[in-house]
Design a protein around this motif. Structure first.
Motif, PDB file in Angstrom:
ATOM      1  N   THR A 256      34.730  52.205  47.294  1.00 26.48           N
ATOM      2  CA  THR A 256      34.671  50.983  47.918  1.00 26.48           C
ATOM      3  C   THR A 256      34.498  49.974  46.667  1.00 26.48           C
ATOM      4  OG1 THR A 256      32.186  51.459  48.135  1.00 26.48           O
ATOM      5  CG2 THR A 256      33.777  52.002  49.640  1.00 26.48           C
ATOM      6  N   SER A 257      33.898  50.369  45.697  1.00 24.55           N
ATOM      7  CA  SER A 257      33.676  49.449  44.728  1.00 24.55           C
ATOM      8  C   SER A 257      35.020  49.191  43.929  1.00 24.55           C
ATOM      9  CB  SER A 257      32.603  50.088  43.584  1.00 24.55           C
ATOM     10  OG  SER A 257      31.107  50.250  44.158  1.00 24.55           O
ATOM     11  N   LEU A 258      35.683  50.311  43.652  1.00 25.49           N
ATOM     12  CA  LEU A 258      36.991  50.020  42.953  1.00 25.49           C
ATOM     13  C   LEU A 258      37.844  49.121  43.650  1.00 25.49           C
ATOM     14  CD1 LEU A 258      39.156  52.667  41.193  1.00 25.49           C
ATOM     15  CD2 LEU A 258      40.153  51.250  42.920  1.00 25.49           C
ATOM     16  N   ARG A 259      37.667  49.311  45.186  1.00 25.19           N
ATOM     17  CA  ARG A 259      38.978  48.630  45.981  1.00 25.19           C
ATOM     18  C   ARG A 259      38.582  47.184  45.809  1.00 25.19           C
ATOM     19  NH1 ARG A 259      38.638  49.512  51.178  1.00 25.19           N
ATOM     20  NH2 ARG A 259      40.670  48.794  51.530  1.00 25.19           N
ATOM     21  N   LEU A 260      37.028  46.782  45.890  1.00 26.25           N
ATOM     22  CA  LEU A 260      36.789  45.509  45.714  1.00 26.25           C
ATOM     23  C   LEU A 260      36.904  44.681  44.430  1.00 26.25           C
ATOM     24  CD1 LEU A 260      35.672  42.823  47.401  1.00 26.25           C
ATOM     25  CD2 LEU A 260      33.492  43.656  46.804  1.00 26.25           C
ATOM     26  N   LEU A 261      36.629  45.350  43.335  1.00 26.57           N
ATOM     27  CA  LEU A 261      37.057  44.906  42.009  1.00 26.57           C
ATOM     28  C   LEU A 261      38.285  44.763  41.804  1.00 26.57           C
ATOM     29  CD1 LEU A 261      34.648  47.216  39.957  1.00 26.57           C
ATOM     30  CD2 LEU A 261      34.513  44.942  40.162  1.00 26.57           C
ATOM     31  N   GLU A 262      39.426  45.603  42.228  1.00 29.47           N
ATOM     32  CA  GLU A 262      40.666  45.394  42.180  1.00 29.47           C
ATOM     33  C   GLU A 262      41.204  44.088  42.928  1.00 29.47           C
ATOM     34  OE1 GLU A 262      42.923  46.752  40.033  1.00 29.47           O
ATOM     35  OE2 GLU A 262      41.333  47.504  39.042  1.00 29.47           O
ATOM     36  N   THR A 265      40.472  40.864  41.358  1.00 34.29           N
ATOM     37  CA  THR A 265      41.000  40.624  39.626  1.00 34.29           C
ATOM     38  C   THR A 265      42.170  40.188  39.655  1.00 34.29           C
ATOM     39  OG1 THR A 265      39.512  42.575  39.041  1.00 34.29           O
ATOM     40  CG2 THR A 265      41.305  41.962  37.505  1.00 34.29           C
ATOM     41  N   GLY A 266      42.690  39.413  38.860  1.00 35.91           N
ATOM     42  CA  GLY A 266      43.844  38.629  38.644  1.00 35.91           C
ATOM     43  C   GLY A 266      44.855  39.412  37.797  1.00 35.91           C
ATOM     44  N   GLU A 267      46.195  39.156  37.784  1.00 33.46           N
ATOM     45  CA  GLU A 267      47.270  39.439  37.126  1.00 33.46           C
ATOM     46  C   GLU A 267      46.676  39.593  35.417  1.00 33.46           C
ATOM     47  OE1 GLU A 267      49.773  41.421  37.673  1.00 33.46           O
ATOM     48  OE2 GLU A 267      49.698  41.260  39.804  1.00 33.46           O
ATOM     49  N   ASP A 268      45.949  38.571  35.055  1.00 32.64           N
ATOM     50  CA  ASP A 268      45.577  38.509  33.693  1.00 32.64           C
ATOM     51  C   ASP A 268      44.158  39.313  33.204  1.00 32.64           C
ATOM     52  OD1 ASP A 268      43.584  37.464  35.456  1.00 32.64           O
ATOM     53  OD2 ASP A 268      43.553  35.446  34.241  1.00 32.64           O
ATOM     54  N   GLY A 269      43.782  40.216  34.197  1.00 29.82           N
ATOM     55  CA  GLY A 269      42.774  41.159  34.169  1.00 29.82           C
ATOM     56  C   GLY A 269      41.590  40.679  34.175  1.00 29.82           C
ATOM     57  N   LEU A 270      41.519  39.587  34.554  1.00 32.50           N
ATOM     58  CA  LEU A 270      39.871  39.107  34.565  1.00 32.50           C
ATOM     59  C   LEU A 270      39.509  39.032  36.162  1.00 32.50           C
ATOM     60  CD1 LEU A 270      40.401  35.749  32.602  1.00 32.50           C
ATOM     61  CD2 LEU A 270      39.062  37.735  32.042  1.00 32.50           C
ATOM     62  N   ILE A 271      38.233  39.516  36.319  1.00 31.62           N
ATOM     63  CA  ILE A 271      37.389  39.614  37.650  1.00 31.62           C
ATOM     64  C   ILE A 271      37.035  38.215  37.855  1.00 31.62           C
ATOM     65  CG2 ILE A 271      35.644  40.858  38.911  1.00 31.62           C
ATOM     66  CD1 ILE A 271      35.866  43.011  36.720  1.00 31.62           C
TER      67      ILE A 271
END
Length: 345
Positions: A256-262, A265-271
């Motif tokens: 669940t944490s992973l899915r929200l973090l992804e 996050t943009g294509e530039d890798g910034l959350i």
């Protein structure tokens, strides 16, 4: 991809019906990369398996007693709430739904009632709870903890589950399933992680009962993922970005944490900050942007969660990991043991 590629045989005795006690005594299977030997540990070993500067990201959602049993006339109706619509309305999966019509009132225990407003395309119903009391108060009075079907089908829910099926981080009401990877954490383990220099952050994703829905299609491209509401604030996102920039790893505690973090996050890798629904469906071929590792329990065959971990580690590697876990007597699913997946270690 074909859904049957994500199948495996699991002995029924591998399914945990109660959690380990103490919680951090559960086993932990460490998998580094796609070829390193697998390592057997226990969860309380975690401080020694991580690095100073790493960040664990927890989901602080709180499970509500979202399982209800009631009557529509003389017909028995079971309802499992799975997603809030507004202050008084929830979407619910309904048992014996063929006995319901739009506008029917379901009488639940302790004077709690709800109107079945309409049936959705997915078969769920919109329930409008009657009265002025907050729905959370009504549920505490009339509901039960919504244990997963693979546990509830083998034993009755009891008062111990109200504590067992809640993480130590639980703060925001709204989940109908626990973020189970975090069930393993205790104050003593957190203190040891602090000493080791491992940081922690929290976000909120209200886990829905849709997480237990089977994948009924033959190909993953045809599966419609359920939506869940989540939020991560700008300050948390900034700290996570800073930790990665300094060389630390962001490790999601739970899918669940992973899915929200992804999702944040943009294509530039910034959350970035995020607030809203996410229906992200992660399968092999997905490029992870936000996380460097995942701590997670062992998942059901052909489930969206097994597809997610296969995207992280590779399908062949995950079959190897699960074969090792089954042969080694690891306990599976929500109350079971855990794994630490580090794809680039």
């Amino acid at each position: 991809m074909r859904v049957d590629l994500f199948d495996f045989d699991l002995p029924p005795e591998s399914i945990a019906l109660r959690p380990a006690r103490p919680r951090d005594a559960a086993r932990l299977l460490l998998a580094k990369g796609r070829s390193a030997p697998l390592e057997d540990h226990v969860v309380r070993d975690l401080p020694g398996l991580l690095r100073k500067g790493d960040v664990l990201v927890f989901n602080d959602t709180r499970v509500i007693p979202a399982q209800l049993e009631g009557l529509r006339g003389e017909a028995r109706i079971g309802a499992t709430l799975h997603k809030r619509i507004d202050l008084r309305r929830w979407q619910a999966f309904v048992r014996n739904a063929k006995r319901l019509r739009d506008g029917d009132v379901i009488a639940f225990p302790a004077g709690v009632g709800a109107v079945a407003e309409e049936r959705g395309d997915d078969g769920s119903w919109t329930l409008h709870f009657l009265g002025d009391e907050p729905v959370e108060v009504l549920l505490e009075r009339a509901g039960q903890m919504p244990l997963p079907p693979y546990i509830a089908g083998k034993r009755a829910t009891d008062e111990q589950d109200r504590a067992d099926y809640q993480t130590m981080f639980a703060a925001q009401d709204g989940a109908v399933a626990a973020p189970t990877a975090a069930l393993h954490f205790t104050p003593d383990l957190i203190a040891a992680l602090d000493v080791a220099g491992v940081a922690r952050e929290t976000l909120t994703l209200h886990v829905g009962a849709g997480t237990f829905l089977p994948v009924k299609v033959d190909d993953t491209t045809d599966h419609r993922m359920h939506a869940e509401w989540g939020t991560i604030d700008a300050a948390t996102a900034e700290r996570l970005n800073a930790a990665r920039a300094a060389g630390g790893r962001v490790i999601a505690v739970g899918t669940t944490s992973l899915r929200l973090l992804e999702s944040a996050t943009g294509e530039d890798g910034l959350i970035r900050s995020f607030s809203g629904d996410t229906a992200i469906f992660i399968t092999p071929g997905y490029r992870f942007r936000a996380i460097d590792g995942l701590m997670t329990n062992f998942h059901l065959p052909k489930s969206t969660l097994f597809m997610l971990v296969s995207a992280l580690m590779g399908l062949e590697r995950m079959h190897e990991i699960y074969a090792h876990a089954i042969a080694g007597g690891y306990r599976f699913y929500s109350y079971g043991d855990s794994s630490l997946l580090l794809p680039s270690a």
